[in-house]
Design an enzyme around this catalytic site. Structure first.
Site, PDB file in Angstrom:
ATOM      1  N   LYS A  85       0.819  -1.216   0.000  1.00 11.49           N
ATOM      2  CA  LYS A  85       0.000   0.000   0.000  1.00 11.49           C
ATOM      3  C   LYS A  85       0.851   1.263   0.000  1.00 11.49           C
ATOM      4  O   LYS A  85       0.458   2.274  -0.574  1.00 11.49           O
ATOM      5  CB  LYS A  85      -0.937   0.018   1.206  1.00 11.49           C
ATOM      6  CG  LYS A  85      -2.079  -0.970   1.092  1.00 11.49           C
ATOM      7  CD  LYS A  85      -3.184  -0.606   2.065  1.00 11.49           C
ATOM      8  CE  LYS A  85      -4.364  -1.546   1.930  1.00 11.49           C
ATOM      9  NZ  LYS A  85      -5.447  -1.215   2.860  1.00 11.49           N
TER      10      LYS A  85
ATOM     11  N   LYS B  54      -5.564 -10.301  -7.187  1.00 11.66           N
ATOM     12  CA  LYS B  54      -6.791 -10.534  -6.432  1.00 11.66           C
ATOM     13  C   LYS B  54      -7.921  -9.656  -6.961  1.00 11.66           C
ATOM     14  O   LYS B  54      -7.676  -8.522  -7.339  1.00 11.66           O
ATOM     15  CB  LYS B  54      -6.525 -10.165  -4.967  1.00 11.66           C
ATOM     16  CG  LYS B  54      -7.221 -11.054  -3.976  1.00 11.66           C
ATOM     17  CD  LYS B  54      -6.809 -10.745  -2.549  1.00 11.66           C
ATOM     18  CE  LYS B  54      -7.444  -9.467  -2.050  1.00 11.66           C
ATOM     19  NZ  LYS B  54      -7.678  -9.429  -0.601  1.00 11.66           N
TER      20      LYS B  54
ATOM     21  N   LYS C  10     -11.558  -4.067  -4.927  1.00 13.11           N
ATOM     22  CA  LYS C  10     -12.415  -2.900  -5.129  1.00 13.11           C
ATOM     23  C   LYS C  10     -11.614  -1.703  -5.594  1.00 13.11           C
ATOM     24  O   LYS C  10     -12.168  -0.750  -6.122  1.00 13.11           O
ATOM     25  CB  LYS C  10     -13.201  -2.568  -3.855  1.00 13.11           C
ATOM     26  CG  LYS C  10     -12.396  -2.578  -2.583  1.00 13.11           C
ATOM     27  CD  LYS C  10     -13.320  -2.730  -1.377  1.00 13.11           C
ATOM     28  CE  LYS C  10     -12.508  -3.118  -0.153  1.00 13.11           C
ATOM     29  NZ  LYS C  10     -13.311  -3.604   0.946  1.00 13.11           N
TER      30      LYS C  10
END
Ligand code: TRP
Length: 345
Positions: A123, A208, A211
């Site tokens: 991240k 993966k 969203k």
């Protein structure tokens, strides 16, 4: 399900959470929510499911959009089958005990433990100096989410295993440093189940389903209608070969493997069963069959989601009732912990 630590005497409790960022999708459902519902319906476990809005501000976010994003996540939980009469559904920020315990755990966790966390590295990206300190201690807050209820079981996707390990390390260290030989906090077990645990992007079988992916075609959202679902599956990336008859034939074909995995998860079959039925057929035949299964499966969930999301008052009522119950369980744990570390009374 694996065992709760033998020397821990508290009740069996379940906690899990998801961030209120973006819309929930099939990967969240098959990888997590489905397990949440199974644990709730197991009967003798007390289940807490929160929307982790405190985690959401570790990255840039829109403050005006956050409350509705929390409502949307709660609506998705309920639409997926989490029952507010059986489980406690609430927003993390409505229970201050999470933040209080997180501070204490910040002083228990070691810098070196956090430096190993792969989700932070992903991240934060290359310029990690600019990441928020909150993003770095994110897993400590997650441990507080879990241990403020002394949760013994946490249903999560594969990618959260490392954070669960950290949670156990924090509990073990706290027990050792302050416990006087007694297990104050349980060593929580992750519950990772089923073939649905890893649902990948429809555009890239090695990433993966997420969203935050810029392409909406990469995922099936819980609120997609039948047309959107069929279109996305039709567009899903594949290879030109027909489906193999044996599972081994999927090993080097991540996209094919993902679609077969989704079909299996939606129908409760194994991948081998699906290949026994579709082996030798091309995607021209398989994709429409998969679309039918997905539409049939998701229709009641998306209908319920849309109904709930248009009734803010109902969701807010559920969230405040949930928060009240959550506070009643969490507050005594924080009081006990503060006393143990010697805080002013
Ligand atoms: N980190 C989790 C995720 O990205 C979300 C989360 C926050 C969580 N707190 C938690 C999951 C506590 C389980 C238990 O999915």
């Amino acid at each position: 399900m694996s065992e709760t630590p033998a020397d821990y005497k508290g009740p069996q409790r379940v906690l899990s959470g998801m961030q209120p960022t973006g819309r929930l999708h099939l990967g969240n459902y098959l990888g997590a929510l489905k397990n949440w519902v199974a644990l709730q319906d197991n009967g003798d476990l007390d289940c807490f499911y929160c929307v982790v809005d405190m985690h959401a501000i570790t990255m840039p976010h829109d403050p005006r959009a956050l409350p509705d994003a929390v409502r949307a996540a709660a609506a998705a939980y309920i639409a997926a089958g989490v029952d507010p009469d059986k489980s406690t559904i609430f927003a993390q920020s409505a229970v201050p005990a999470h933040a209080e315990l997180a501070w204490i755990f910040n002083c228990v966790a070691r810098l070196g433990w956090l430096e190993r966390m792969t989700q932070f590295k992903d991240k934060a990206g290359k310029d990690s100096e600019r990441a928020s300190v909150g993003l770095f201690t994110y897993p400590v807050l997650q441990a507080a989410d879990i241990l403020v209820y002394k949760a013994t079981h946490v249903p999560v996707g594969e990618d959260q295993k490392q954070h669960l390990e950290l949670c156990r390390d924090i509990a073990a260290r706290f027990n050792r440093d302050y416990g006087d030989g007694e297990a104050i906090f349980p060593l929580t077990d992750p519950v990772i189940q089923g073939p649905g645990a890893r649902i990948m992007s429809l555009r890239d079988g090695s990433a993966k389903m997420s969203k935050s992916d810029v392409s909406d075609n990469s995922r099936i959202n819980l609120e997609d209608d039948a047309d959107a679902i069929a279109r996305k599956i039709k567009k899903a990336k594949t290879d030109p070969e027909p489906l193999p008859s044996e599972e081994a034939g999927l090993e080097t074909r991540p996209e094919a493997s993902n679609l077969v995995g989704i079909y299996a998860a939606l129908t409760g079959k194994t991948k081998a069963d699906v290949l026994a039925e579709f082996g030798g057929q091309g995607f021209g035949a398989f994709k429409p069959a998969l679309a039918d299964v997905a539409v049939e499966y998701l229709a009641p969930i998306s209908d319920e989601f849309r109904r709930l999301i248009s009734d803010k008052a109902e969701i807010d009522r559920i969230l405040s009732k949930g928060a009240e119950h959550a506070r009643a369980v969490a507050d005594p744990v924080v009081s006990e912990t503060k006393r143990i570390v010697g805080f002013w009374h």
